[in-house]
Scaffold this active site. Structure first.
Site, PDB file in Angstrom:
ATOM      1  N   THR A  31       0.823  -1.106   0.176  1.00 40.68           N
ATOM      2  CA  THR A  31      -0.030  -0.039   0.116  1.00 40.68           C
ATOM      3  C   THR A  31       0.896   1.262  -0.057  1.00 40.68           C
ATOM      4  O   THR A  31       0.663   2.005  -0.638  1.00 40.68           O
ATOM      5  CB  THR A  31      -0.868  -0.102   1.258  1.00 40.68           C
ATOM      6  OG1 THR A  31      -1.752  -1.173   1.135  1.00 40.68           O
ATOM      7  CG2 THR A  31      -1.734   1.230   1.295  1.00 40.68           C
ATOM      8  N   ALA A  76      13.765  19.473  -4.029  1.00 48.04           N
ATOM      9  CA  ALA A  76      14.894  19.192  -3.679  1.00 48.04           C
ATOM     10  C   ALA A  76      16.379  19.627  -4.287  1.00 48.04           C
ATOM     11  O   ALA A  76      17.271  19.568  -3.495  1.00 48.04           O
ATOM     12  CB  ALA A  76      14.868  17.535  -3.909  1.00 48.04           C
ATOM     13  N   ALA A 109      11.913  -3.768  -3.883  1.00 45.38           N
ATOM     14  CA  ALA A 109      11.953  -5.131  -3.327  1.00 45.38           C
ATOM     15  C   ALA A 109      10.491  -5.748  -3.144  1.00 45.38           C
ATOM     16  O   ALA A 109       9.903  -4.840  -2.349  1.00 45.38           O
ATOM     17  CB  ALA A 109      12.719  -5.538  -2.122  1.00 45.38           C
ATOM     18  N   LYS A 130       6.407   2.440  12.520  1.00 44.85           N
ATOM     19  CA  LYS A 130       6.375   2.859  13.898  1.00 44.85           C
ATOM     20  C   LYS A 130       6.892   2.006  14.830  1.00 44.85           C
ATOM     21  O   LYS A 130       7.371   2.207  15.888  1.00 44.85           O
ATOM     22  CB  LYS A 130       5.052   3.271  14.049  1.00 44.85           C
ATOM     23  CG  LYS A 130       3.729   2.384  13.644  1.00 44.85           C
ATOM     24  CD  LYS A 130       3.166   2.615  12.359  1.00 44.85           C
ATOM     25  CE  LYS A 130       2.466   1.702  12.151  1.00 44.85           C
ATOM     26  NZ  LYS A 130       1.461   1.941  11.158  1.00 44.85           N
ATOM     27  N   GLY A 165       0.483   9.272   9.834  1.00 45.66           N
ATOM     28  CA  GLY A 165       0.100   8.920   8.283  1.00 45.66           C
ATOM     29  C   GLY A 165       0.577  10.354   7.631  1.00 45.66           C
ATOM     30  O   GLY A 165       1.984  10.804   7.704  1.00 45.66           O
ATOM     31  N   ILE A 179       0.311  13.530   8.124  1.00 45.54           N
ATOM     32  CA  ILE A 179       0.116  14.955   8.993  1.00 45.54           C
ATOM     33  C   ILE A 179       1.584  15.025   9.346  1.00 45.54           C
ATOM     34  O   ILE A 179       2.418  14.014   9.945  1.00 45.54           O
ATOM     35  CB  ILE A 179      -0.541  14.853  10.243  1.00 45.54           C
ATOM     36  CG1 ILE A 179      -2.035  14.367   9.980  1.00 45.54           C
ATOM     37  CG2 ILE A 179      -0.606  15.888  11.054  1.00 45.54           C
ATOM     38  CD1 ILE A 179      -2.734  14.413  11.345  1.00 45.54           C
ATOM     39  N   ASP A 184      -0.685  -0.191  17.961  1.00 47.00           N
ATOM     40  CA  ASP A 184      -0.311   0.843  16.837  1.00 47.00           C
ATOM     41  C   ASP A 184       0.027   2.193  17.395  1.00 47.00           C
ATOM     42  O   ASP A 184       0.856   3.074  17.270  1.00 47.00           O
ATOM     43  CB  ASP A 184      -1.056   0.720  15.672  1.00 47.00           C
ATOM     44  CG  ASP A 184      -0.926   1.590  14.667  1.00 47.00           C
ATOM     45  OD1 ASP A 184       0.348   1.325  13.856  1.00 47.00           O
ATOM     46  OD2 ASP A 184      -1.479   2.638  14.504  1.00 47.00           O
ATOM     47  N   LYS A 211       2.984   4.830  18.235  1.00 52.00           N
ATOM     48  CA  LYS A 211       3.256   6.166  17.781  1.00 52.00           C
ATOM     49  C   LYS A 211       3.495   7.201  18.904  1.00 52.00           C
ATOM     50  O   LYS A 211       4.206   8.098  18.728  1.00 52.00           O
ATOM     51  CB  LYS A 211       2.097   6.836  16.840  1.00 52.00           C
ATOM     52  CG  LYS A 211       1.708   5.882  15.619  1.00 52.00           C
ATOM     53  CD  LYS A 211       0.530   5.901  15.040  1.00 52.00           C
ATOM     54  CE  LYS A 211       0.413   4.958  13.643  1.00 52.00           C
ATOM     55  NZ  LYS A 211      -0.983   5.022  13.279  1.00 52.00           N
TER      56      LYS A 211
HETATM   57  N1  HSE Z   1      -2.903   1.066  11.052  1.00 57.57           N
HETATM   58  C1  HSE Z   1      -2.739   2.323  11.018  1.00 57.57           C
HETATM   59  C2  HSE Z   1      -3.794   3.253  11.143  1.00 57.57           C
HETATM   60  C3  HSE Z   1      -2.020   2.832   9.690  1.00 57.57           C
HETATM   61  O1  HSE Z   1      -4.845   2.894  11.045  1.00 57.57           O
HETATM   62  O2  HSE Z   1      -3.739   4.268  11.699  1.00 57.57           O
HETATM   63  C4  HSE Z   1      -1.177   3.947   9.793  1.00 57.57           C
HETATM   64  O3  HSE Z   1      -0.281   3.833  10.630  1.00 57.57           O
END
Ligand code: HSE
Length: 436
Positions: free
Chosen positions: A13, A33, A43, A105, A134, A136, A201, A205
């Protein structure tokens, strides 16, 4: 000048989004740049992926080590996720003198201290903007834009999947698993979606945000983590009645005793801007002593929003490639020899206001027993709801909203309430933050 050569590890993704954005906006990006940026190779286990992305000329390999050992590649972009293979590949790339950009992360939260130390030794950069919230640019905002400030606290909706689930459940009455399945199809959810719904998750972060805000080493293992799976429609309704919305927040706060670092469902006043952040969107509220509160909002997951942060990091690395390593922005915002040993607090040391939902028998003396416990625990009640029970039902929900109190104190009071003969266990507890 020759273009800078990028090697992508992973073409899923985010990898696909990154290759696409670099290709589509190549001219504009080179103007920013100062040099062209070319994806030299990627890869991936799916050798048809280049065609799928409309990038037929992209050189693909199934061997990630081909990329990290390729002497022509300047920057390795790690987008495979996880922390075993990714760690080995990132360390190999650093050892080979390559700069690294990652959206990972988990890798930064768990192994960032080691990775940054190695990068420091080798004089290379490791950039990780896409690891938090993401698209931001929150790392840049805290690390650079707010560097005049003593940061006081940060509170953020930093998991898009969790916010998407809570929003759809509240607004459309959809079932939890149905919304989660949609988040997986849309590419928002982690490979293991329990990372999203159990708060892991978000904890990855938050530990990164905490380090760049307060200048402490990364300490994911000390982050208190509670997910959204126990939120019931009743709690959503009672919260609404009291003027609050339930959001899954990551909160880190500087206190006299140490640093709070916690992820859990949180009731916040409906009037706050952040309470109105819905769907997969993320938002991070940062309180600095000079600037006051600042709020950052945007897409927290998805291919191109995340690629936006990855590509911005690549541009930053390209701009700084020829600079003296000692003059670059430090990985954790503070100079490596200036990191502090301020402790991260245990959860029973934090303070918060609380929402309690106590299921109790509808009989005389129950309310008095509960309020007696609260009084003896020095916990002040701010608001209270008890509805008339449904006909034929012997139990009622008693809802209490308290003032701020120490969590250890609240744990003891809840244990006493649960031990009463007239209550059912467990008591539901949701922390409440005014974010004022
Ligand atoms: N699984 C994470 C989310 C993806 O839903 O925020 C982005 O880090």
């Amino acid at each position: 000048m020759n273009p800078v050569k990028i090697g992508l590890l992973g073409l899923g993704t985010v990898g696909g989004g990154t290759a696409t954005v670099l290709h589509r906006n190549a001219t504009e990006i080179a103007r920013r740049a100062g040099r062209g940026i070319r994806v030299e190779a990627a890869a991936t286990l799916d050798l048809e992926r280049g065609k799928e992305l409309g990038l037929e000329d992209l050189r693909l390999t199934k061997e990630a080590t081909d990329i990290v050992n390729d002497p022509t590649i300047d920057i390795v972009v790690e987008l495979i996720g996880g922390y075993t293979l990714a760690k080995d590949l990132v360390l190999s790339a650093i050892n080979n003198g390559k700069h690294v950009v990652t959206a990972n992360k988990a890798l930064i939260a768990l192994h960032g201290n080691e990775i940054f130390a190695r990068a420091q030794e080798k004089g290379v950069m490791v950039a990780f903007e896409a690891a938090v919230a993401g698209g931001i640019p929150i790392i840049k905002a805290v690390r650079e834009g707010l560097s005049a400030n003593r940061i006081e606290w940060i509170a953020g909706i930093i998991n898009g999947t969790g916010n998407f689930i809570l929003s759809e459940m509240r607004d459309k009455g959809r079932a939890f698993n149905d919304v989660l399945a949609e988040a997986q199809v849309l590419g928002y959810a982690e490979a293991d979606p329990t990372f999203d719904v159990e708060g892991i998750d978000a904890a990855h972060k938050l530990s990164i945000l905490s380090s760049v805000a307060f200048g402490i080493p990364l300490q994911f293992d000390k982050t208190y983590t509670e997910g959204i799976t126990k939120i019931t429609p009743e709690d959503v309704e009672y919260a609404d009645e009291l003027g609050y919305t339930i959001k899954h927040l990551g909160i880190t706060r500087r206190t006299d005793k140490g640093i709070e670092q916690r992820v859990h469902p949180t009731m916040i006043p409906k009037s706050r801007l952040i309470a109105n952040v819905n769907g997969v969107m993320n938002a991070v509220l940062v309180q600095g002593d000079a600037v006051g509160a600042t709020l950052y909002y945007g897409a927290g997951a998805g291919d191109e929003p995340t690629a936006s942060a990855v590509v911005a990091d690549i541009v930053d690395v390209v701009r700084a490639m020829t600079s003296d390593p000692s003059n670059r922005v430090p990985h954790l915002a503070f100079q490596p020899d200036q990191l502090a040993d301020t402790p991260v607090l245990e959860m029973n040391e934090i303070t918060s206001a609380y929402y309690l939902r106590v299921c109790a028998l509808d009989q005389p003396g129950v309310l008095a027993a509960i309020t007696k416990i609260m009084g003896e625990s020095h916990i002040s009640i701010e608001a209270f709801i008890q509805k008339e029970p449904e006909p034929g039902v012997s139990k009622v929900d008693i809802i209490l909203l308290t003032q701020r109190v120490n969590e250890g104190n609240m744990n003891r009071a809840i244990a006493y309430i649960e031990a009463l003969d007239v209550t059912c266990s467990p008591v539901t507890r949701i922390r409440v933050e005014a974010l004022g």
